[in-house]
Design a protein around this motif. Sequence first.
Motif, PDB file in Angstrom:
ATOM      1  N   PRO A  82      -2.210   5.413  -8.794  1.00 46.06           N
ATOM      2  CA  PRO A  82      -1.645   4.678  -9.935  1.00 46.06           C
ATOM      3  C   PRO A  82      -0.608   3.665  -9.456  1.00 46.06           C
ATOM      4  CG  PRO A  82      -0.624   6.830  -9.762  1.00 46.06           C
ATOM      5  CD  PRO A  82      -1.725   6.802  -8.732  1.00 46.06           C
ATOM      6  N   LEU A  83      -0.434   2.612 -10.234  1.00 48.32           N
ATOM      7  CA  LEU A  83       0.525   1.565  -9.885  1.00 48.32           C
ATOM      8  C   LEU A  83       1.895   1.948 -10.456  1.00 48.32           C
ATOM      9  CD1 LEU A  83      -1.740  -1.503 -10.725  1.00 48.32           C
ATOM     10  CD2 LEU A  83      -1.431  -0.387  -8.505  1.00 48.32           C
ATOM     11  N   VAL A  84       2.516   2.922  -9.817  1.00 47.76           N
ATOM     12  CA  VAL A  84       3.760   3.469 -10.373  1.00 47.76           C
ATOM     13  C   VAL A  84       4.915   2.466 -10.309  1.00 47.76           C
ATOM     14  CG1 VAL A  84       3.123   5.860  -9.906  1.00 47.76           C
ATOM     15  CG2 VAL A  84       4.350   4.558  -8.164  1.00 47.76           C
ATOM     16  N   ASN A  85       4.809   1.481  -9.434  1.00 49.25           N
ATOM     17  CA  ASN A  85       5.838   0.432  -9.354  1.00 49.25           C
ATOM     18  C   ASN A  85       5.194  -0.938  -9.462  1.00 49.25           C
ATOM     19  OD1 ASN A  85       8.511  -0.566  -9.023  1.00 49.25           O
ATOM     20  ND2 ASN A  85       8.180  -0.854  -6.831  1.00 49.25           N
ATOM     21  N   GLY A  86       4.200  -1.029 -10.320  1.00 53.99           N
ATOM     22  CA  GLY A  86       3.475  -2.282 -10.469  1.00 53.99           C
ATOM     23  C   GLY A  86       4.300  -3.406 -11.044  1.00 53.99           C
ATOM     24  N   ASN A  87       5.411  -3.081 -11.699  1.00 56.26           N
ATOM     25  CA  ASN A  87       6.263  -4.137 -12.264  1.00 56.26           C
ATOM     26  C   ASN A  87       7.432  -4.494 -11.341  1.00 56.26           C
ATOM     27  OD1 ASN A  87       7.986  -1.954 -12.551  1.00 56.26           O
ATOM     28  ND2 ASN A  87       7.922  -1.919 -14.786  1.00 56.26           N
ATOM     29  N   GLY A  88       7.481  -3.889 -10.174  1.00 57.07           N
ATOM     30  CA  GLY A  88       8.472  -4.266  -9.176  1.00 57.07           C
ATOM     31  C   GLY A  88       9.898  -3.864  -9.472  1.00 57.07           C
TER      32      GLY A  88
END
Length: 331
Positions: A29-35
Amino acid sequence: MRVLMVVAALVLGSMGATKADTVDYLDLPLVNGNGEQRGGVHPDLPSDRAALEQALTGYRARGIAPTRFKALLWHYWIVRAAEDAGVNLSEWDPQRTADSNRAVIFAVYDFYAKLYLTHPDTLRWMGFANIGAPAFAAGMLDLGTVPELRWFSSMLMSMQKHIFMDLGAMHAAYLHGGIEAVQELRDAGVIDPDTTAAWADPAQAVLEFSSREQNLVIADQFDRMRSRLLPPGEMVTYAITVAGPMPVPGGKTPARYRPLFGGPLPAFNYADRVARWDFLSNDTVPAYERLSADAVHRIVQRPFADRVADYRARVRLLDLVLPFRSNSGVR
């Protein structure tokens, strides 16, 4: 005894190799996809480029669909972009103070300038991003100096990182892997078909990439800033709209683009995604497109730190006050 030791070493070595071979980066999963946190899109992904390339090569060789290694692929190109920018991704944390992140903030925008100057015909969005950045960076630093406003400073730094992770990584893919690397990002679901198609026409890329940046990448983060209750995000983001000049020569400020009752204040909040895109697409981007290549070069070649200094609140205080003095009849 010696034979047993050799056998034991071989067994242990084999066990270690097996463990390394079974590292699974699929379907992360993109757990830090928003940076908004330190590092890349997932904490389990390594920052070592060779390890990432080995994993990607293995998945491609096995014919695994790119959608299953989306996080790995995206993270890989973020790492490449960070290397090119001279940024330590594993230590890049928007939750630190703006002053602590100053070197990273400036390095990212210097990287954009470098890419534009090296590829002015194909990477035109990078010039636009660099020219518009000083006011944005000044806002991070100014908000970071006021304790109750540091959350907003962190959000602006998160937006910067989010944009870098998205558009910066896409540009790194194009430079190091060509259009095929960009298409793989599309196949993995990292970017959409319209964004991919924009690479075929640099004349459309500035508008298309700007739309992606504003309407997809950071739109939700701006919404969260505006909806913040304490202190009221509506007031803070409107103040940013009032104070935020337009660094693109020939472009209007928000107040000049759509004044409130004909006065010195803007009739919209920059955090409103519809109003923001109306302003950018109808005034700011066209103003950039009207600039000559020489004009863009002159701007982006000027030291970024000097341009940020021009937009700090303490420098622009008189500019911010004068419209109100003029409107009230004070001379």
